[in-house]
Design an enzyme around this catalytic site. Structure first.
Site, PDB file in Angstrom:
ATOM      1  N   ARG A 149      35.313  47.902  33.728  1.00 57.69           N
ATOM      2  CA  ARG A 149      35.199  48.471  35.015  1.00 57.69           C
ATOM      3  C   ARG A 149      36.416  47.979  35.985  1.00 57.69           C
ATOM      4  NH1 ARG A 149      29.175  49.071  37.162  1.00 57.69           N
ATOM      5  NH2 ARG A 149      30.317  50.441  38.770  1.00 57.69           N
ATOM      6  N   LYS A 180      31.390  54.250  36.883  1.00 52.91           N
ATOM      7  CA  LYS A 180      30.160  53.557  36.949  1.00 52.91           C
ATOM      8  C   LYS A 180      29.887  52.879  35.585  1.00 52.91           C
ATOM      9  CE  LYS A 180      29.452  54.683  41.114  1.00 52.91           C
ATOM     10  NZ  LYS A 180      29.658  53.620  42.230  1.00 52.91           N
ATOM     11  N   SER A 224      33.659  53.121  49.193  1.00 53.04           N
ATOM     12  CA  SER A 224      32.755  52.197  48.123  1.00 53.04           C
ATOM     13  C   SER A 224      32.037  51.007  49.050  1.00 53.04           C
ATOM     14  CB  SER A 224      33.782  51.416  47.096  1.00 53.04           C
ATOM     15  OG  SER A 224      33.221  50.345  46.506  1.00 53.04           O
ATOM     16  N   GLN A 234      30.653  48.563  47.648  1.00 50.94           N
ATOM     17  CA  GLN A 234      30.899  47.246  47.013  1.00 50.94           C
ATOM     18  C   GLN A 234      32.266  46.646  47.587  1.00 50.94           C
ATOM     19  OE1 GLN A 234      30.571  47.949  42.800  1.00 50.94           O
ATOM     20  NE2 GLN A 234      28.509  48.086  42.938  1.00 50.94           N
ATOM     21  N   ARG A 263      21.966  41.527  47.875  1.00 55.99           N
ATOM     22  CA  ARG A 263      22.449  40.937  49.275  1.00 55.99           C
ATOM     23  C   ARG A 263      21.434  39.821  49.770  1.00 55.99           C
ATOM     24  NH1 ARG A 263      24.436  45.886  48.154  1.00 55.99           N
ATOM     25  NH2 ARG A 263      26.264  46.560  49.203  1.00 55.99           N
ATOM     26  N   ARG A 316      20.945  54.820  34.214  1.00 56.58           N
ATOM     27  CA  ARG A 316      20.569  55.871  34.739  1.00 56.58           C
ATOM     28  C   ARG A 316      20.723  57.103  34.169  1.00 56.58           C
ATOM     29  NH1 ARG A 316      19.439  53.630  39.828  1.00 56.58           N
ATOM     30  NH2 ARG A 316      20.815  52.015  40.423  1.00 56.58           N
ATOM     31  N   ASP A 344      24.590  57.218  42.941  1.00 60.91           N
ATOM     32  CA  ASP A 344      23.897  57.016  41.937  1.00 60.91           C
ATOM     33  C   ASP A 344      22.745  57.814  41.149  1.00 60.91           C
ATOM     34  OD1 ASP A 344      25.407  54.575  42.051  1.00 60.91           O
ATOM     35  OD2 ASP A 344      23.654  53.354  42.946  1.00 60.91           O
ATOM     36  N   LYS A 365      17.802  47.730  44.867  1.00 62.86           N
ATOM     37  CA  LYS A 365      18.671  46.872  44.218  1.00 62.86           C
ATOM     38  C   LYS A 365      19.662  46.412  44.991  1.00 62.86           C
ATOM     39  CE  LYS A 365      20.915  48.793  40.352  1.00 62.86           C
ATOM     40  NZ  LYS A 365      22.304  48.442  40.323  1.00 62.86           N
ATOM     41  N   SER A 366      20.422  47.318  45.982  1.00 67.00           N
ATOM     42  CA  SER A 366      21.329  46.869  46.644  1.00 67.00           C
ATOM     43  C   SER A 366      21.006  45.830  47.551  1.00 67.00           C
ATOM     44  CB  SER A 366      21.983  47.934  47.565  1.00 67.00           C
ATOM     45  OG  SER A 366      22.461  48.948  46.576  1.00 67.00           O
TER      46      SER A 366
HETATM   47  C1  S3P Z   1      26.280  49.579  45.376  1.00 67.49           C
HETATM   48  C2  S3P Z   1      27.226  50.471  45.982  1.00 67.49           C
HETATM   49  C3  S3P Z   1      27.677  51.578  44.855  1.00 67.49           C
HETATM   50  C4  S3P Z   1      26.739  52.001  43.882  1.00 67.49           C
HETATM   51  C5  S3P Z   1      26.085  50.750  43.038  1.00 67.49           C
HETATM   52  C6  S3P Z   1      25.459  49.948  44.154  1.00 67.49           C
HETATM   53  C7  S3P Z   1      25.887  48.556  46.383  1.00 67.49           C
HETATM   54  O1  S3P Z   1      28.894  51.367  44.090  1.00 67.49           O
HETATM   55  O2  S3P Z   1      27.242  52.886  42.949  1.00 67.49           O
HETATM   56  O3  S3P Z   1      25.156  51.251  42.264  1.00 67.49           O
HETATM   57  O4  S3P Z   1      24.894  47.967  46.170  1.00 67.49           O
HETATM   58  O5  S3P Z   1      26.795  48.281  47.175  1.00 67.49           O
HETATM   59  P1  S3P Z   1      30.485  51.711  44.741  1.00 67.49           P
HETATM   60  O6  S3P Z   1      30.545  50.524  45.963  1.00 67.49           O
HETATM   61  O7  S3P Z   1      31.315  51.491  43.702  1.00 67.49           O
HETATM   62  O8  S3P Z   1      30.242  52.987  45.163  1.00 67.49           O
END
Ligand code: S3P
Length: 439
Positions: free
Chosen positions: A129, A351, A174, A176, A33, A396, A324, A28-29
Site C-alpha cells: 500500500r 485500501k 485521509s 491517516q 488511537r 470488508r 470503508d 476500530k479507528s
Molecule cells: C482510518 C482512515 C481511513 C479508513 C481506515 C481507517 C483511520 O483511511 O479507510 O479504514 O482510522 O484513520 P484513509 O485515511 O486512508 O482514508
C-alpha cells in the site's frame, strides 16, 4: 472467539425476518488511537469497549514493544502512558502492523520523531500500500525514512533530535495522513497546520483534545492547527460501537422483509456516517435516536427497517464519510431497483485490496451487470445468482459477499475470509444470532 476459516459459504434463508437489537464491537479507528495516545500520555488511561481485533491488537503490541505497559482488568484496558518522550526502541527493532494501514501510518508519525532507530512492516497487502503520502510530509518535517523504490513498507526510521513543524496541504482526504502529521507535530517546536480537500474522520482531533491538547479545528476551511511540544494527560476513553461494522447488518435489515434492527451505542460522528446518508438517498428507512455527545463523538442508537432500495448517483460529498462502507453499499446497489453510479472514489483502489476491482469481479461472477470506472463503478441492480467469489484477503469485501449470500438465488462461496478477524472477530457469531449460519 471462534477462528474464521478461509472459505465460507453463505446460504440464503427462506425467510429472514429480523427484529432485535444488535451490538457490534468497538470502533476500530478510536481503538487504535486509544492505545497510541494512551501510551504517549502521562498517567494511566482507562479504555473501555476496545476492539480486540487483529489490527488493534497489533497497535497495542507495538506500543507494548516500546515500553508501554498495557494490562487488561475486567473488560477494560489500562494503558500506563510513558509520556511523549518516554518511548524505548522497539524490543526486536521492528514493529509488525499486520494488515493495518491505520496502525502503520499513525505509528509512523510517532516513530519518525524518535531519537532511536526503528522499522515498521506489515503483511503482503499492507507492504504493497502507498506510504509516499506520509513519507512526503514527514520528510518535510525533518524525518529520515528509508522505503523501497515504490515508497512502500518496510519503512526504516533513523533517529532524529527534533522535528520541524509543517504547514501541509494534503492532496487527499485521509485521516491517516492527517493523524500521522499531527502525531509527528506533537514533537515539533512550532505550529503544525494540516489542510485536506474534504473532511476525513476527525477522531484524532477529538481525542487529542480529550487528552488535554489544544487544537484549532476549522471545519469550514478543513484545517487543523496544533502547537508542538504539548503534553498529553491520561484520560478515560469509552470506545463506541463501530458504524463500519454495523453497516453490513444495516444493509441486511434494509433488504430483509418485515425487519427492524436497532444498532446500539453507535458512533455516528458526521465524518463517519456517510453510509446512513447514502442508504437514505437509496430509500432506506433509518432513524437516529437517543443521540448524545461524548468526548467530541456523537453516539446514538440507529434503527433500520426493511426498505425498497433504489439506485442513485452517489454524491461526492459523502465519499470520505463512507469510505470503508462501499463494498457493502455495492451489494445494496446490486439488489436495488435501477442503476447506481459512483465516481470520484479512486481511493477505493488503495485500501486493503483494490475494492473497485475485487467487488466488480465478484459481482460479475454472481450475475450482476456492473461496469468498473477508473474512479468508481456503475451497478445495475437486480438479482444475484450465487456462485464462488474471492475477497482477495479483504475483510470488508469478504463480509459484504457473505451478506449478499442471504439474498442470492443460490449459496455464495467466499474465498479468503480469514482477515475478517482484522476488524470484526465476532461477525459470524452475530450472523448466527440473527438466524443465518455461515459455514
Ligand atoms: C482510518 C482512515 C481511513 C479508513 C481506515 C481507517 C483511520 O483511511 O479507510 O479504514 O482510522 O484513520 P484513509 O485515511 O486512508 O482514508
Amino acid at each position: 472467539m471462534a477462528e474464521i476459516k478461509n472459505t465460507l459459504i453463505s446460504t440464503p434463508q427462506k425467510k429472514l425476518e429480523l427484529n432485535c437489537d444488535v451490538v457490534v464491537p468497538g470502533d476500530k479507528s478510536i481503538s487504535h488511537r486509544s492505545m497510541i495516545l494512551g501510551g504517549l500520555a502521562e498517567g494511566v488511561t482507562e479504555v473501555s469497549g476496545f476492539l480486540e481485533s487483529a489490527d488493534c491488537l497489533s497497535t497495542m503490541r507495538a506500543m507494548q514493544s516500546m515500553g508501554v505497559k498495557i494490562v487488561k482488568k475486567d473488560d477494560k484496558y489500562l494503558v500506563h502512558g510513558v509520556g511523549k518522550g518516554g518511548l524505548k526502541p522497539p524490543k526486536s527493532g521492528k514493529i509488525d502492523c499486520g494488515n493495518s494501514g491505520t496502525g502503520m501510518r499513525l505509528l509512523s508519525g510517532v516513530l519518525a520523531a524518535q531519537n532511536f532507530e526503528s522499522e515498521i512492516f506489515g503483511d503482503k497487502s499492507l507492504n504493497a500500500r502507498p506510504m509516499g503520502r506520509i513519507i512526503k510530509p514527514l520528510e518535510i518535517m525533518g524525518a529520515i525514512i528509508e522505503s523501497d523504490e515504490n515508497e512502500t513498507a518496510p519503512l526504516k526510521f533513523s533517529p532524529v533530535e527534533k522535528l520541524k513543524a509543517v504547514n501541509y496541504q494534503s492532496p487527499i482526504a485521509s485521516a491517516q495522513v492527517k493523524s500521522c502529521i499531527l502525531l509527528a507535530g506533537l514533537y515539533a517546536d512550532c505550529e503544525t497546520v494540516v489542510s485536506e480537500p474534504k473532511l476525513s474522520r476527525d477522531h484524532t482531533e477529538n481525542m487529542l483534545q480529550g487528552f488535554g491538547c489544544q487544537l484549532d479545528v476549522d471545519k469550514q476551511n478543513l484545517t487543523v492547527k496544533m502547537h508542538g511540544g504539548q503534553t498529553l494527560k491520561a484520560t478515560k476513553v469509552v470506545v463506541p460501537a463501530d458504524i463500519s461494522s454495523a453497516a453490513f447488518f444495516m444493509v441486511l435489515a434494509c433488504l430483509s422483509e418485515n425487519s427492524q434492527l436497532t444498532f446500539k451505542n453507535l458512533c455516528v460522528n458526521p465524518s463517519r456516517s456517510g453510509v446512513i446518508d447514502i442508504l437514505k438517498l437509496m430509500g432506506a428507512d433509518i432513524d437516529i435516536v437517543n443521540e448524545t455527545v461524548n468526548a467530541g463523538e456523537s453516539i446514538a442508537d440507529v434503527v433500520v427497517k426493511s426498505s425498497q432500495l433504489h439506485g442513485i448517483e452517489i454524491p461526492h460529498e459523502y465519499i470520505a464519510s463512507a469510505i470503508d462502507e462501499f463494498p457493502i453499499l455495492f451489494i445494496a446497489a446490486s439488489l436495488a431497483k435501477g442503476e447506481t453510479k459512483l465516481t470520484g472514489a479512486m481511493e477505493l483502489r488503495k485500501k486493503e485490496s483494490d475494492r473497485i476491482t475485487v467487488m466488480a469481479d465478484g459481482l460479475k461472477k454472481l450475475g450482476c451487470d456492473c461496469h468498473e470506472l477508473e474512479d468508481g463503478i456503475i451497478i445495475k441492480g437486480g438479482k444475484l445468482s450465487g456462485g464462488i467469489v474471492d475477497s482477495e484477503d479483504d475483510h470488508r469485501c469478504a463480509m459484504s459477499f457473505l451478506i449478499a449470500g442471504q439474498f442470492a438465488e443460490n449459496p455464495i462461496t467466499v474465498k479468503n475470509c480469514e482477515n475478517i478477524m482484522t476488524s470484526f472477530p465476532n461477525f459470524l457469531e452475530i450472523c448466527k444470532n440473527l438466524g443465518f449460519d455461515i459455514v
